[in-house]
Design an enzyme around this catalytic site. Sequence first.
Site: not given
Length: 230
Positions: A168, A199
């Site tokens: 992420d 993400h």
Amino acid sequence: MIEIPTLDGDGAFDAYLAEPSGAPRGAIVVIQEIFGVNPGIRAKCDGWAGKGYLALAPDLFWRIEPGVELDPDLPNEFQRALGLMQKLDQDQAIADIEAVIREARRRMGESKRVGAVGYCLGGRLAFMTAARTDIDASVGYYGVGLEGLMGEKHAIARPLMLHIAGADHFVTPDKQKLIHEGLDDHPKVTLHDYPGEDHGFATESGARRSDAAAKLADSRTEAFFAEHLG
């Protein structure tokens, strides 16, 4: 779309409602990303309704700009979404989520349980909902800034599951380490890591979706709600 009154009665906001074909087994509040109650969030609600749950997705940007629907794959709309997120009063957002929880219980009856699942911004708000409301169970996908909320972990009294994207770019490895250090031994919290995933991997469609990881995370979420909501 239905209208839900605020807790203090000074206004009302819209929420997308998806209803199961029969009596609901429980309810799930679907907490938006920074892109509003867009087609992907509505599809999440429809999916939960298909599994027997009453599903509601509140428009949390209503005080700033009601009815926002943005496409994360379009750079200009992504930037607009970031601006809306910065303007959002997250404490007010939690109050609005609590109003949705009450609406769900009113529709079903107090004997039925209510859960929440959130993505991105909604993943952070799902953690805050677990700490600040009487929600029965919560799930957060790739919540941003959770490492700064560890001071509230003592207030989490009901089950919380968090899905962490290993790659992420908003939640870097040092932040993931702090989340694990803060929550690994929490009796009510379950953490799942997805190495190499970025993400937004569990979005319903678009460039961010990573199908295998999304299906794995969603299967865990479904089992979690089946256990804790019915």
